[in-house]
Enzyme design. Structure first.
Site, short mmCIF file in Angstrom:
data_model
loop_
_atom_site.label_atom_id
_atom_site.label_comp_id
_atom_site.label_asym_id
_atom_site.label_seq_id
_atom_site.Cartn_x
_atom_site.Cartn_y
_atom_site.Cartn_z
N CYS A 120 -30.56 15.56 35.11
CA CYS A 120 -31.03 14.29 34.82
C CYS A 120 -30.33 13.38 35.26
O CYS A 120 -29.18 13.11 34.67
CB CYS A 120 -31.53 14.32 33.17
SG CYS A 120 -32.10 12.77 32.80
N CYS A 144 -39.12 12.52 29.46
CA CYS A 144 -37.95 11.57 29.90
C CYS A 144 -38.21 10.67 31.08
O CYS A 144 -38.97 10.89 31.93
CB CYS A 144 -36.80 12.74 30.71
SG CYS A 144 -35.58 11.64 31.26
N ASP A 204 0.80 -1.13 -0.23
CA ASP A 204 0.03 -0.07 -0.01
C ASP A 204 0.75 1.16 0.04
O ASP A 204 0.46 2.37 -0.53
CB ASP A 204 -0.95 0.06 1.28
CG ASP A 204 -2.24 -0.52 0.94
OD1 ASP A 204 -2.42 -1.09 0.00
OD2 ASP A 204 -3.19 -0.21 1.52
N PHE A 205 2.25 0.94 0.49
CA PHE A 205 2.97 2.23 0.86
C PHE A 205 3.42 2.58 -0.57
O PHE A 205 3.36 3.81 -1.25
CB PHE A 205 4.10 1.87 1.66
CG PHE A 205 5.07 2.80 1.62
CD1 PHE A 205 4.67 4.21 2.16
CD2 PHE A 205 6.49 2.84 1.29
CE1 PHE A 205 5.77 5.12 2.38
CE2 PHE A 205 7.32 3.62 1.64
CZ PHE A 205 7.25 4.96 2.30
N LYS A 265 -35.63 -17.33 -1.75
CA LYS A 265 -35.22 -16.64 -0.39
C LYS A 265 -34.86 -17.46 0.60
O LYS A 265 -35.81 -18.49 0.94
CB LYS A 265 -36.36 -15.64 0.02
CG LYS A 265 -36.68 -14.49 -1.08
CD LYS A 265 -35.95 -13.28 -0.84
CE LYS A 265 -36.79 -12.28 -0.17
NZ LYS A 265 -36.11 -10.99 -0.01
N GLU A 314 -25.08 -4.97 -7.38
CA GLU A 314 -25.53 -4.61 -5.92
C GLU A 314 -24.38 -3.86 -5.27
O GLU A 314 -23.23 -4.26 -5.49
CB GLU A 314 -25.89 -5.98 -5.06
CG GLU A 314 -27.06 -5.84 -4.21
CD GLU A 314 -28.21 -5.72 -4.82
OE1 GLU A 314 -28.55 -5.97 -6.02
OE2 GLU A 314 -29.29 -5.75 -4.16
N ASP A 326 -27.89 -8.90 -0.88
CA ASP A 326 -28.79 -7.89 0.13
C ASP A 326 -28.33 -6.53 0.02
O ASP A 326 -27.70 -6.20 1.21
CB ASP A 326 -29.08 -8.57 1.31
CG ASP A 326 -30.37 -7.78 2.03
OD1 ASP A 326 -31.20 -7.25 1.24
OD2 ASP A 326 -30.71 -8.18 3.17
N SER A 376 -37.56 -6.26 -11.01
CA SER A 376 -37.03 -7.11 -9.85
C SER A 376 -37.59 -8.64 -10.21
O SER A 376 -38.10 -8.81 -11.32
CB SER A 376 -37.50 -6.77 -8.47
OG SER A 376 -38.85 -6.61 -8.38
N LEU A 377 -37.38 -9.38 -9.35
CA LEU A 377 -37.61 -11.01 -9.46
C LEU A 377 -38.82 -11.53 -8.71
O LEU A 377 -39.11 -10.86 -7.87
CB LEU A 377 -36.43 -11.74 -9.21
CG LEU A 377 -35.22 -11.46 -9.58
CD1 LEU A 377 -34.01 -12.03 -9.20
CD2 LEU A 377 -35.31 -11.82 -11.38
N LYS A 415 -27.81 -14.13 -4.04
CA LYS A 415 -28.63 -12.99 -4.08
C LYS A 415 -28.08 -11.93 -3.12
O LYS A 415 -28.37 -12.21 -1.75
CB LYS A 415 -30.39 -13.18 -4.01
CG LYS A 415 -31.01 -12.18 -3.97
CD LYS A 415 -32.59 -12.60 -3.95
CE LYS A 415 -33.61 -11.48 -4.35
NZ LYS A 415 -33.40 -10.16 -3.43
N LYS A 450 -31.29 -18.13 -13.10
CA LYS A 450 -31.48 -17.46 -14.30
C LYS A 450 -31.06 -18.31 -15.58
O LYS A 450 -30.25 -19.16 -15.54
CB LYS A 450 -30.32 -16.29 -14.61
CG LYS A 450 -30.59 -15.28 -13.70
CD LYS A 450 -29.46 -14.19 -13.91
CE LYS A 450 -29.67 -13.03 -12.49
NZ LYS A 450 -28.55 -12.23 -12.43
N CYS A 463 -36.46 11.69 34.60
CA CYS A 463 -36.50 13.23 35.07
C CYS A 463 -37.91 13.79 34.75
O CYS A 463 -38.31 14.88 35.18
CB CYS A 463 -35.36 13.95 34.88
SG CYS A 463 -35.19 14.63 33.11
N GLU A 512 -26.76 -17.96 -8.86
CA GLU A 512 -26.01 -16.96 -8.20
C GLU A 512 -26.47 -16.56 -6.79
O GLU A 512 -27.63 -16.88 -6.54
CB GLU A 512 -26.14 -15.63 -9.09
CG GLU A 512 -25.96 -15.74 -10.43
CD GLU A 512 -26.14 -14.50 -11.01
OE1 GLU A 512 -26.70 -13.43 -10.68
OE2 GLU A 512 -26.35 -14.69 -12.60
S1 IVH Z 1 -30.74 -10.24 -11.41
C1 IVH Z 1 -34.36 -9.13 -14.28
N1 IVH Z 1 -29.15 -11.28 -9.75
O1 IVH Z 1 -32.50 -8.80 -5.99
C2 IVH Z 1 -33.41 -9.37 -13.37
N2 IVH Z 1 -30.61 -9.76 -9.04
O2 IVH Z 1 -35.78 -8.94 -6.62
C3 IVH Z 1 -32.76 -8.42 -12.56
N3 IVH Z 1 -30.21 -8.99 -6.62
O3 IVH Z 1 -33.58 -6.18 -7.97
C4 IVH Z 1 -32.12 -8.83 -11.26
N4 IVH Z 1 -28.54 -10.45 -6.17
O4 IVH Z 1 -31.45 -5.67 -6.50
C5 IVH Z 1 -30.20 -10.49 -9.82
N5 IVH Z 1 -27.69 -12.15 -8.41
C6 IVH Z 1 -28.43 -11.37 -8.64
C7 IVH Z 1 -28.92 -10.61 -7.45
C8 IVH Z 1 -30.05 -9.79 -7.77
C9 IVH Z 1 -29.24 -9.42 -5.68
C10 IVH Z 1 -31.44 -7.85 -6.11
C11 IVH Z 1 -31.46 -7.10 -7.24
C12 IVH Z 1 -33.01 -7.40 -7.70
C13 IVH Z 1 -33.48 -8.04 -6.78
C14 IVH Z 1 -34.49 -9.17 -7.33
#
Ligand code: IVH
Length: 665
Positions: A428, A404, A32-33, A310, A171, A115, A81-82, A113, A286, A407, A111
């Site tokens: 207090c 509070c 790093d230095f 989930k 993310e 958060d 979203s999914l 997911k 996917k 007091c 993959e």
């Molecule tokens: S794919 C059309 N892959 O989860 C597909 N999403 O409810 C687009 N997320 O909005 C999303 N890990 O914010 C995808 N490996 C992953 C993910 C991922 C987290 C989030 C993302 C998305 C939500 C899906």
């Protein structure tokens, strides 16, 4: 001129490679230095030749321009979203639907997911041009300036086989270690805690000052490419390409064919995810082929070619028996849920954090409610949901208290803040006791004693404020129940010797709101005595690096209270240090500003204490244990194996005596 330009470009390219090795591959090839030296070289050149400025230069990572509000940007492709599933049966249904829809062979990419906060990045000719949050899916916030500070997001791509223009989505994440440290710091300052790394991360991303974002060390994982000229027709293979271009792509990503392979993946990661440095809440499946994705298409809301599974959080249902409110030393009120004891992942849970009024309201909490308690990565469990179907007609809604609990003084709240305070600082009891307790802690005046000591002395009427400590007589203390002559003498002795504690620590010990250890040191270096500090205006205070309006106002408010001034005057009389020694002033530099250094092992040139002093004299911070915040480990002989392992795991560079001394030369 041309050769300067070339030199600048070569440095940028080299630094980009090192960033990639460090942040994406976690395999740095220089110290790093050395990195900092090259970065400084580049910064100097860029300052000298501003005509070659580039917003994507690695020097821009620290974040410089302050943008007041975020521009709204329409997404080129909506951010969907999914669909969520929670059982293996639902995963089977998804698999069968895909099979039926395609009537051909297919691969499923599994993959994690992540958060965090979803983000869409646009690259044009290999350079990051825009970063937009999801927003409502159609339009989001342009947070490009903030995203530029995230080290694992490439500003310029590697190689040359990327499409001329494309988007990549993923993310933004705050690692658990950063989250824990941030909340610990906020707890010390009695500021509102973040409920989880996702909230902390998205809060950080919406900061107006990119410097704060840079300091918070966000990370990223990318998982979705969009554009007209992607390298292949397969999602997985495109992700692997994206990894070569410099993006952080999860190594957990895996291609599967059969349902059994998918279940194996799910079961493996349901356990293993607990060892990951960032939060995950499920897995995503996917269809690999982009053509097949297109053929499957979308429902009105979700793609048909992907689904989320989930993970079940470890949670239990229990009864909310009551809510109590704790008063901290600064008067901050923290609500706590008292629960019917319940076993959760091995421990009995009786209390849960409720954070603040907004949190209570968002749950619409009623007494007697059946509540779900969950343990995230945090130590304190929390209530995540209420089962309202079990709510009785007469169960009372929980309203945050107005006065509070100790007091009775009406509580106050600053605009835009989440926390209520009891303003009755002077009388207090928990605030008075809390301030004295804080005053004697190791990092402050280092007086032998703790909560119980102060409780005894205060209840016996021997002390009413911090200055009273210095008038204590051991004869009075030893008359108290459970105090032997020896311990009374030790206490008074320890108080006496605390008059030698240096000024920055005394300033910290006063317990001014928002003035933590680091801020106290900064203030002491800028205002060499308490008299200078007392007379400083808001403007003079905010001139100091890292001192914002909020801290400045708190300081001015503290010294505008005659009671506080009287206490300080008394402490002066008792001989406490209220100015920096000449020695400290003359030897100060900023060479290690912003660096957090851990000392380990035995040394030859200087002693450990001397190194400690050198770090602080040069504006650095010395801490005892290695964390994600550590910039360097200064290692001598016989560094402990546990420390070594931790440093290596976190990728913290280790430097020796010579290297360190060179840094402050
Ligand atoms: S794919 C059309 N892959 O989860 C597909 N999403 O409810 C687009 N997320 O909005 C999303 N890990 O914010 C995808 N490996 C992953 C993910 C991922 C987290 C989030 C993302 C998305 C939500 C899906």
């Amino acid at each position: 001129m041309d050769h300067i330009k070339q030199q600048i470009e070569a440095l940028r390219e080299e630094l980009n490679t090192h960033n990639y090795n460090y942040y994406v591959l976690s395999a740095p090839t220089i110290s790093d230095f050395e990195f900092d030296k090259k970065l400084r070289e580049l910064t100097d050149l860029e300052e000298q030749y501003p005509e070659f400025n580039d917003p994507n230069s690695p020097t821009q990572r620290v974040g410089s321009d302050i943008n007041k509000s975020f521009k709204q940007v329409k997404h080129k492709y909506p951010m969907l979203s999914l669909g969520n599933t929670y059982s293996e049966a639902e995963v089977t249904d998804f698999y069968n639907r895909v099979q039926k829809g395609l009537n051909d062979e297919f691969e499923i990419v599994c993959e994690l997911k992540y958060d965090g906060t979803s983000i869409s990045l646009t690259y044009v000719n290999g350079e990051l041009t825009q970063a937009v949050t999801r927003g409502d899916g159609v339009e989001g916030d342009d947070v490009t300036a903030n995203v530029r500070t995230i080290r694992s997001i490439p500003l310029k791509l590697r190689g040359n086989d990327y499409p001329a223009e494309f988007e990549i989505r993923g993310e933004i994440l705050m690692p658990w270690s950063v989250f824990d440290a941030l909340n610990k710091e906020r707890a010390e300052q009695e500021e509102a805690l973040f409920a989880n790394p996702r909230n902390a991360g998205s809060g950080t991303l919406k900061q107006q000052d990119p410097k704060i974002v840079a300091a918070r060390k966000l990370d990223s994982f990318l998982y979705y490419l969009l554009g007209d000229n992607l390298p292949t027709d397969r999602h997985y293979e495109n992700l692997m390409k994206a990894r070569d271009w410099g993006f952080k792509i999860s190594t957990a990503t895996k291609k599967c064919k059969t349902l059994d392979e998918i279940f194996e993946y799910i079961r493996y990661w349901d356990v293993e995810r607990k060892n990951l440095p960032v939060a995950t809440d499920g897995i995503v499946l996917k269809v690999n082929s982009l053509t097949q994705q297109k053929n499957l298409g979308y429902t009105s809301k979700f793609p048909r070619w992907a689904i989320a599974f989930k993970f079940q959080a470890e949670k239990e249902l229990t009864t909310l028996e009551s809510v109590s409110y704790q008063v901290g030393r600064t008067g901050a009120i923290t609500p706590v849920a008292n629960l019917k004891p319940v076993k959760l992942s091995g421990t009995i849970v009786k209390r849960a954090s409720l954070y603040n009024e907004d949190y209570i309201n968002s749950l619409d909490l009623h007494l007697n409610d059946q509540v779900y308690v969950e343990k995230g990565g945090e130590i304190i469990p929390k209530i995540t949901a209420v089962d309202t179907s079990k709510r009785g007609m007469f169960d009372e809604k929980v309203f945050f208290i107005k006065n509070c609990p100790e007091c009775g003084t009406p509580l106050t709240k600053d605009e835009g803040e989440a926390i209520y305070y009891c303003p009755n600082e002077s009388s207090c009891p928990p605030q008075i006791k809390g301030r004295i307790e804080h005053f004697i802690t190791r990092k402050a005046m280092n007086i032998a004693g703790g909560t119980e000591t102060i409780e005894h002395l205060y209840n016996a009427g021997l002390i009413h404020n911090i200055a009273d400590l210095y008038t204590l007589k051991w004869q009075d203390v030893s008359r108290l129940e459970r105090w032997a002559e020896k311990s009374a003498k030790n206490l008074v002795e320890s108080i006496k010797s605390s008059v030698l504690v240096p000024y920055p620590r005394v300033l910290f010990a006063l317990g001014i709101r928002y003035v933590g250890e680091t801020v106290a040191k900064k203030l002491a270096m800028a205002f060499h005595s308490i008299d200078e500090l007392m007379n400083a205006s808001i403007h003079q205070l905010t001139e100091v690096d890292e001192i914002g309006d909020r801290i400045a106002q708190s300081i001015v408010k503290y010294f505008s209270d005659p009671e506080n001034v009287a206490v300080v005057e008394r402490l002066k009389e008792y001989g406490l240090q209220f100015s920096l020694s000449e020695e400290v002033i003359s030897q100060r530099t900023d060479k290690l500003a912003g660096l957090n250094i851990v000392i380990s092992g035995t040394f030859e040139i200087h002693s450990r204490d001397e190194y400690k002093a050198l770090i602080e004299q040069n504006g650095g911070k010395n801490s005892g244990s290695i964390s994600s915040k550590t910039s360097y480990v200064l290692a001598g002989d016989n560094m402990g194996p546990a420390k070594l392992e931790k440093a290596e795991k976190l990728g913290v560079p280790i430097i020796n005596e010579e290297e360190f001394l060179k840094m402050i030369e």
